[in-house]
Design a protein around this motif. Structure first.
Motif, mmCIF file in Angstrom:
data_model
loop_
_atom_site.group_PDB
_atom_site.id
_atom_site.type_symbol
_atom_site.label_atom_id
_atom_site.label_comp_id
_atom_site.label_asym_id
_atom_site.label_seq_id
_atom_site.Cartn_x
_atom_site.Cartn_y
_atom_site.Cartn_z
ATOM 1 N N TRP A 1 -9.258 44.738 13.373
ATOM 2 C CA TRP A 1 -8.397 43.263 12.975
ATOM 3 C C TRP A 1 -8.905 42.996 11.656
ATOM 4 O O TRP A 1 -7.828 42.298 10.921
ATOM 5 C CB TRP A 1 -8.902 42.152 14.040
ATOM 6 N N VAL A 2 -10.032 43.083 10.924
ATOM 7 C CA VAL A 2 -10.325 42.870 9.805
ATOM 8 C C VAL A 2 -9.501 43.494 8.677
ATOM 9 O O VAL A 2 -8.823 42.905 7.598
ATOM 10 C CB VAL A 2 -11.792 42.831 9.487
ATOM 11 N N MET A 3 -9.722 44.727 9.047
ATOM 12 C CA MET A 3 -8.669 45.716 7.904
ATOM 13 C C MET A 3 -7.251 45.318 8.314
ATOM 14 O O MET A 3 -6.316 45.643 7.349
ATOM 15 C CB MET A 3 -9.045 47.166 8.435
ATOM 16 N N PHE A 4 -6.699 45.093 9.521
ATOM 17 C CA PHE A 4 -5.341 44.811 9.732
ATOM 18 C C PHE A 4 -4.931 43.484 8.825
ATOM 19 O O PHE A 4 -3.968 43.445 8.224
ATOM 20 C CB PHE A 4 -4.976 44.365 11.200
ATOM 21 N N GLY A 5 -5.850 42.491 8.809
ATOM 22 C CA GLY A 5 -5.578 41.488 7.965
ATOM 23 C C GLY A 5 -5.544 41.756 6.548
ATOM 24 O O GLY A 5 -4.806 41.109 5.582
ATOM 25 N N ALA A 6 -6.483 42.374 6.264
ATOM 26 C CA ALA A 6 -6.534 43.228 4.512
ATOM 27 C C ALA A 6 -5.385 43.732 4.312
ATOM 28 O O ALA A 6 -4.816 43.389 3.237
ATOM 29 C CB ALA A 6 -7.753 43.786 4.533
ATOM 30 N N VAL A 7 -4.807 44.427 5.000
ATOM 31 C CA VAL A 7 -3.581 45.221 4.772
ATOM 32 C C VAL A 7 -2.368 44.266 4.610
ATOM 33 O O VAL A 7 -1.594 44.183 3.647
ATOM 34 C CB VAL A 7 -3.228 46.368 5.994
ATOM 35 N N GLY A 8 -2.198 43.291 5.545
ATOM 36 C CA GLY A 8 -1.217 42.186 5.393
ATOM 37 C C GLY A 8 -1.372 41.315 3.964
ATOM 38 O O GLY A 8 -0.425 41.093 3.103
ATOM 39 N N MET B 1 6.108 49.971 5.390
ATOM 40 C CA MET B 1 5.340 51.304 5.590
ATOM 41 C C MET B 1 3.811 50.663 5.726
ATOM 42 O O MET B 1 2.993 51.392 6.404
ATOM 43 C CB MET B 1 5.496 52.259 4.437
ATOM 44 N N ALA B 2 3.495 49.435 5.066
ATOM 45 C CA ALA B 2 2.249 49.097 5.403
ATOM 46 C C ALA B 2 2.006 48.572 6.775
ATOM 47 O O ALA B 2 1.152 48.567 7.184
ATOM 48 C CB ALA B 2 1.894 48.015 4.215
ATOM 49 N N GLY B 3 3.164 48.126 7.383
ATOM 50 C CA GLY B 3 3.102 47.659 8.747
ATOM 51 C C GLY B 3 2.900 48.867 9.716
ATOM 52 O O GLY B 3 1.975 48.514 10.501
ATOM 53 N N PHE B 4 3.106 50.090 9.173
ATOM 54 C CA PHE B 4 2.610 51.191 10.084
ATOM 55 C C PHE B 4 1.194 51.471 10.056
ATOM 56 O O PHE B 4 0.649 51.558 10.847
ATOM 57 C CB PHE B 4 3.452 52.411 9.540
ATOM 58 N N LEU B 5 0.705 51.376 8.593
ATOM 59 C CA LEU B 5 -0.466 51.746 8.612
ATOM 60 C C LEU B 5 -1.401 50.585 9.275
ATOM 61 O O LEU B 5 -2.504 50.703 9.908
ATOM 62 C CB LEU B 5 -0.915 51.323 7.164
ATOM 63 N N ALA B 6 -1.239 49.039 9.320
ATOM 64 C CA ALA B 6 -1.607 48.042 9.985
ATOM 65 C C ALA B 6 -1.707 48.330 11.533
ATOM 66 O O ALA B 6 -2.736 48.037 12.059
ATOM 67 C CB ALA B 6 -0.879 46.571 9.842
ATOM 68 N N GLY B 7 -0.573 48.965 11.891
ATOM 69 C CA GLY B 7 -0.595 49.115 13.628
ATOM 70 C C GLY B 7 -1.479 50.126 13.739
ATOM 71 O O GLY B 7 -1.967 50.057 14.910
ATOM 72 N N SER B 8 -1.681 51.219 12.797
ATOM 73 C CA SER B 8 -2.353 52.327 13.481
ATOM 74 C C SER B 8 -3.790 52.089 13.098
ATOM 75 O O SER B 8 -4.629 52.564 13.990
ATOM 76 C CB SER B 8 -2.301 53.498 12.038
ATOM 77 N N LEU B 9 -4.341 50.907 12.351
ATOM 78 C CA LEU B 9 -5.370 50.468 12.435
ATOM 79 C C LEU B 9 -5.883 49.947 13.738
ATOM 80 O O LEU B 9 -7.224 50.038 14.156
ATOM 81 C CB LEU B 9 -5.788 49.483 11.139
ATOM 82 N N LEU B 10 -5.185 49.217 14.087
ATOM 83 C CA LEU B 10 -5.519 48.608 15.505
ATOM 84 C C LEU B 10 -5.193 49.651 16.645
ATOM 85 O O LEU B 10 -6.332 49.505 17.431
ATOM 86 C CB LEU B 10 -4.266 47.301 15.814
ATOM 87 N N LEU B 11 -4.625 50.748 16.523
ATOM 88 C CA LEU B 11 -4.877 51.711 17.476
ATOM 89 C C LEU B 11 -5.633 52.560 17.474
ATOM 90 O O LEU B 11 -6.242 53.130 18.529
ATOM 91 C CB LEU B 11 -3.372 52.694 17.228
ATOM 92 N N LEU C 1 2.557 42.326 8.831
ATOM 93 C CA LEU C 1 1.685 41.767 9.937
ATOM 94 C C LEU C 1 2.480 41.972 11.118
ATOM 95 O O LEU C 1 2.115 42.538 12.043
ATOM 96 C CB LEU C 1 1.125 40.537 9.666
ATOM 97 N N LEU C 2 3.819 41.433 11.026
ATOM 98 C CA LEU C 2 4.722 41.379 12.298
ATOM 99 C C LEU C 2 4.995 42.693 12.413
ATOM 100 O O LEU C 2 4.910 43.491 13.829
ATOM 101 C CB LEU C 2 5.835 40.734 11.960
ATOM 102 N N THR C 3 5.432 43.905 11.572
ATOM 103 C CA THR C 3 5.716 45.058 11.807
ATOM 104 C C THR C 3 4.165 45.925 12.639
ATOM 105 O O THR C 3 4.463 46.532 13.401
ATOM 106 C CB THR C 3 6.159 46.020 10.401
ATOM 107 N N GLY C 4 3.255 45.578 11.961
ATOM 108 C CA GLY C 4 2.064 46.138 12.479
ATOM 109 C C GLY C 4 1.741 45.941 14.004
ATOM 110 O O GLY C 4 1.650 46.640 14.888
#
Length: 404
Positions: free
Chosen positions: A126-133, A108-118, A158-161
């Motif tokens: 991208w900074v927050m995407f890396g932090a989630v990973g 589910m963290a991958g979903f959050l990472a993808g949403s941040l990018l969207l 990260l891959l899921t995101g």
């Protein structure tokens, strides 16, 4: 077959290879459901109590619905406070259950990472995407698992995101592509309508004016000069047949005209109308495209002269010098208040058509009205225009609606 023709023929085939927007959304939804199913299986395998399991499943359903909202087209254009609110809710539903489910909740963290990018600007996203990973390094460590498990969970998050982000953007692009293709199709239809209307105006306006003028002349000649009247009848028949051929060429898109032929026809027509005609013709080699455009200019100039003036004298000049062709038509009877009763006031679009034609061949059109009632139309274009002249017709199409 030239390259442009090959591209036109291959375009419909390429269009059929584009997935439908609905299919793109189905693929995105299926991917999200697959990740959801993996997490559900992980939770079920943990053999948790009923209430805890129910809370976990409800949280999964809430995250799925929020993710669908974030993956919608145009979600990144929503007000910032709304985006931050939904992202905050998704973050709480992502991290709070980790206290109970630990690594099994990691997808589910991958979903959050993808949403941040969207939803967020690129630099912040991208900074927050890396932090989630990186944050997903902790759950396996808290469970006492190996460092390899921590790296695996971080990498899979990260891959899921990226998958969520990529499929969401791809679905948006497919929708935009289909909308753009529909718009291009409508523009092509509108452009063809404008081409047909323009060519029909340029051709039939001249021909019908010539037929009307010669018919009036025949009416006057029949009582006193029947032989001359018969000659004019033959001219009317020839003009009528040529008009029919021109209409067929316009319909097929194969219209081509000759300036030299139009000059001879214009002189004959103006003579029949009783005008004094002076001509200076010094033409040389020119491209077929320029020849057709200048012939259309001459037709429109003569048509307007007959319809909208009371001229007694006309001067026509067609000269090729220094790689350019210069056509001028001048008369001494311009009257802005005069309209031929056979035409509808304000219905003409000839000069606009001619300006558009000349722009396509890098030419220019100017008109000058003198205080003494004189009128001059001047058209100039290179004898051999560039291979890819500026296409101003698309601008005209985009600013006009199709004819009803």
């Amino acid at each position: 077959m030239d390259k442009d023709e090959e591209q036109r023929r291959s375009a419909p085939i390429a269009g059929r290879d584009i997935p439908a927007p609905r299919l793109a959304r189905v693929i995105l939804t299926a991917a999200l459901l697959s990740y959801l199913a993996i997490t559900t299986l992980n939770i079920l395998a943990a053999e948790l109590s009923g209430p805890t399991l129910a809370v976990g499943l409800l949280s999964l359903a809430a995250i799925f619905l929020i993710q669908l909202r974030h993956s919608q087209a145009g979600a990144n254009r929503a007000p910032l406070h709304r985006r931050c609110t939904t992202l905050g809710i998704q973050a709480l539903l992502t991290y709070l259950p980790i206290v109970v489910f630990r690594a099994e909740w990691g997808a589910m963290a991958g979903f959050l990472a993808g949403s941040l990018l969207l939803l967020l600007p690129s630099r912040v996203a991208w900074v927050m995407f890396g932090a989630v990973g990186l944050s997903m390094l902790l759950p396996p460590a808290l469970d006492g698992r190996s460092a390899l498990d921590s790296v695996y969970l971080c990498q899979s998050t990260l891959l899921t995101g990226l998958v969520v982000y990529g499929l969401s953007r791809l679905a948006d692009l497919v929708s935009v592509l289909h909308e753009t293709r529909d718009q291009l199709t409508r523009m092509a239809v509108t452009k063809e309508r404008l081409r047909f209307a323009r060519d029909l105006h340029d051709l039939l306006g001249y021909s019908l004016s010539a037929i009307t003028l010669k018919s009036e002349l025949i009416h006057r000649l029949v009582p006193t000069h029947p032989q001359r009247a018969m000659e004019e009848v033959h001219d009317v028949l020839a003009i009528s047949r040529q008009s029919l051929a021109d209409v067929r060429m316009v319909a097929s898109g194969l219209l081509s005209m000759s300036l030299a032929d139009e000059l001879a026809s214009a002189q004959s027509l103006l003579d029949a109308a009783g005008l004094e005609v002076r001509a200076d013709i010094r033409l040389g080699e020119m491209s077929q495209q320029v020849d057709t455009v200048l012939a259309a200019v001459l037709r429109e100039a003569v048509t307007n002269l007959l319809r909208h003036s009371k001229a007694s004298r006309c001067e026509i000049s067609a000269v090729r010098e220094d790689g350019r062709v210069r056509l001028s038509v001048a008369n001494d009877g311009a009257d802005p208040t005069y309209r031929d009763p056979s035409t509808h006031i304000g219905s003409g679009s000839g000069l606009g058509n001619l300006m558009m034609r000349l722009n396509v061949v890098s030419g220019e059109l100017t008109t000058t009205r003198g205080p003494d009632g004189s009128f001059l139309l001047l058209a100039e274009a290179p004898a051999a225009p560039s291979r890819h002249p500026p296409d101003t017709e698309d601008d005209v199409v985009s600013s006009q609606k199709p004819a009803a």
